[in-house]
Design a protein around this motif. Structure first.
Motif, PDB file in Angstrom:
ATOM      1  N   HIS A   1       0.830  -1.208   0.000  1.00 59.58           N
ATOM      2  CA  HIS A   1       0.000   0.000   0.000  1.00 59.58           C
ATOM      3  C   HIS A   1       0.866   1.259   0.000  1.00 59.58           C
ATOM      4  N   LEU A   2       1.965   1.243   0.727  1.00 60.04           N
ATOM      5  CA  LEU A   2       2.864   2.400   0.760  1.00 60.04           C
ATOM      6  C   LEU A   2       3.517   2.606  -0.602  1.00 60.04           C
TER       7      LEU A   2
ATOM      8  N   GLY B   1      -1.331  11.241  11.219  1.00 59.54           N
ATOM      9  CA  GLY B   1      -0.220  11.223  12.151  1.00 59.54           C
ATOM     10  C   GLY B   1       1.029  11.765  11.486  1.00 59.54           C
ATOM     11  N   ASN B   2       1.969  12.197  12.318  1.00 54.55           N
ATOM     12  CA  ASN B   2       3.201  12.741  11.747  1.00 54.55           C
ATOM     13  C   ASN B   2       4.468  12.126  12.343  1.00 54.55           C
ATOM     14  N   ARG B   3       4.314  11.060  13.110  1.00 55.28           N
ATOM     15  CA  ARG B   3       5.499  10.408  13.675  1.00 55.28           C
ATOM     16  C   ARG B   3       6.388   9.846  12.572  1.00 55.28           C
ATOM     17  N   HIS B   4       5.782   9.528  11.440  1.00 56.08           N
ATOM     18  CA  HIS B   4       6.543   8.951  10.325  1.00 56.08           C
ATOM     19  C   HIS B   4       7.528   9.939   9.706  1.00 56.08           C
TER      20      HIS B   4
ATOM     21  N   SER C   1       0.461   2.389  11.187  1.00 55.08           N
ATOM     22  CA  SER C   1      -0.897   2.881  11.458  1.00 55.08           C
ATOM     23  C   SER C   1      -1.151   4.193  10.721  1.00 55.08           C
ATOM     24  N   GLU C   2      -0.071   4.934  10.419  1.00 53.04           N
ATOM     25  CA  GLU C   2      -0.217   6.214   9.726  1.00 53.04           C
ATOM     26  C   GLU C   2      -0.460   6.037   8.225  1.00 53.04           C
ATOM     27  N   LEU C   3      -0.498   4.787   7.771  1.00 54.61           N
ATOM     28  CA  LEU C   3      -0.918   4.527   6.391  1.00 54.61           C
ATOM     29  C   LEU C   3      -2.412   4.759   6.224  1.00 54.61           C
ATOM     30  N   VAL C   4      -3.170   4.605   7.319  1.00 57.09           N
ATOM     31  CA  VAL C   4      -4.625   4.753   7.247  1.00 57.09           C
ATOM     32  C   VAL C   4      -5.166   5.796   8.223  1.00 57.09           C
TER      33      VAL C   4
ATOM     34  N   GLY D   1       8.907   6.706   6.546  1.00 56.96           N
ATOM     35  CA  GLY D   1       8.697   6.491   7.979  1.00 56.96           C
ATOM     36  C   GLY D   1       7.447   5.694   8.304  1.00 56.96           C
ATOM     37  N   LYS D   2       6.529   5.577   7.356  1.00 55.52           N
ATOM     38  CA  LYS D   2       5.327   4.783   7.591  1.00 55.52           C
ATOM     39  C   LYS D   2       5.647   3.294   7.647  1.00 55.52           C
ATOM     40  N   ILE D   3       6.839   2.922   7.224  1.00 58.60           N
ATOM     41  CA  ILE D   3       7.297   1.542   7.419  1.00 58.60           C
ATOM     42  C   ILE D   3       7.389   1.271   8.921  1.00 58.60           C
TER      43      ILE D   3
END
Length: 182
Positions: free
Chosen positions: A26-27, A79-82, A73-76, A67-69
């Motif tokens: 998905h990424l 959030g900005n932790r990625h 959860s930030e794929l859906v 960073g979404k790797i």
């Protein structure tokens, strides 16, 4: 001894690294769809005879959500932790720091001093799904006008129309993105 940076001959090489880092399908699909929007922008900027680093834009798009790797959860979910995590991960892979910085700048363009290329990555990441961000668009138009030595309004029309064209086809790209989630 000077550290050797990891360089890429193509976006396909960037996708290969994402796969090696265990990026979900998905990424990878997401960055390809953002890449479609970026390619339309790149073509428009080339038609304006604008000098810019198109490889930086292409690689920035390919890597902007790395960073979404680490934060899947930030794929859906929002959030900005990625952002910081992606920059750190890419730097650990010896990716050029200006490319790795796109992980942060695509989401923090309002707080950071960004290059034209970084702003285009952020813009493509908005437009791909049909989302318009007037403040970001105006920054890009302003940079283009400055780079061409023209008045803002001299370049507004053709860029505004192109932004709308990309956003209008966002539903189609978004639908292709959702296929992998189901």
């Amino acid at each position: 001894m000077e550290q050797q940076l990891n360089t890429f001959k193509s976006v396909r090489d960037a996708y290969r690294l994402l796969q090696e880092l265990s990026a979900p399908l998905h990424l990878i699909q997401h960055v390809k769809l953002v890449g479609e929007a970026a390619e339309i922008l790149i073509l428009q900027f080339q038609q304006l005879d604008l000098g810019f680093d198109l490889d930086w834009i292409r690689l920035g798009v390919a890597f902007h959500d790395t960073g979404k790797i680490l934060h899947p959860s930030e794929l859906v979910e929002k959030g900005n932790r990625h952002e910081a995590a992606g920059e750190t991960l890419l730097l650990s892979q010896d990716i050029d720091p200006k490319i790795a910085r796109c992980c942060r700048s695509h989401g923090q363009w309002q707080q950071l001093e960004c290059s034209f290329e970084e702003l285009v990555v952020a813009l493509a990441d908005n437009l791909w799904k049909g989302k318009r961000n007037r403040e970001l668009e105006h920054r890009v138009i302003g940079k283009v006008a400055q780079m061409l030595g023209k008045d803002y309004w001299d370049v507004f029309g053709c860029l505004e129309d192109k932004f709308e064209e990309i956003a209008t086809s966002g539903d189609s790209r978004l639908a292709r993105s959702l296929v992998l989630i189901i």
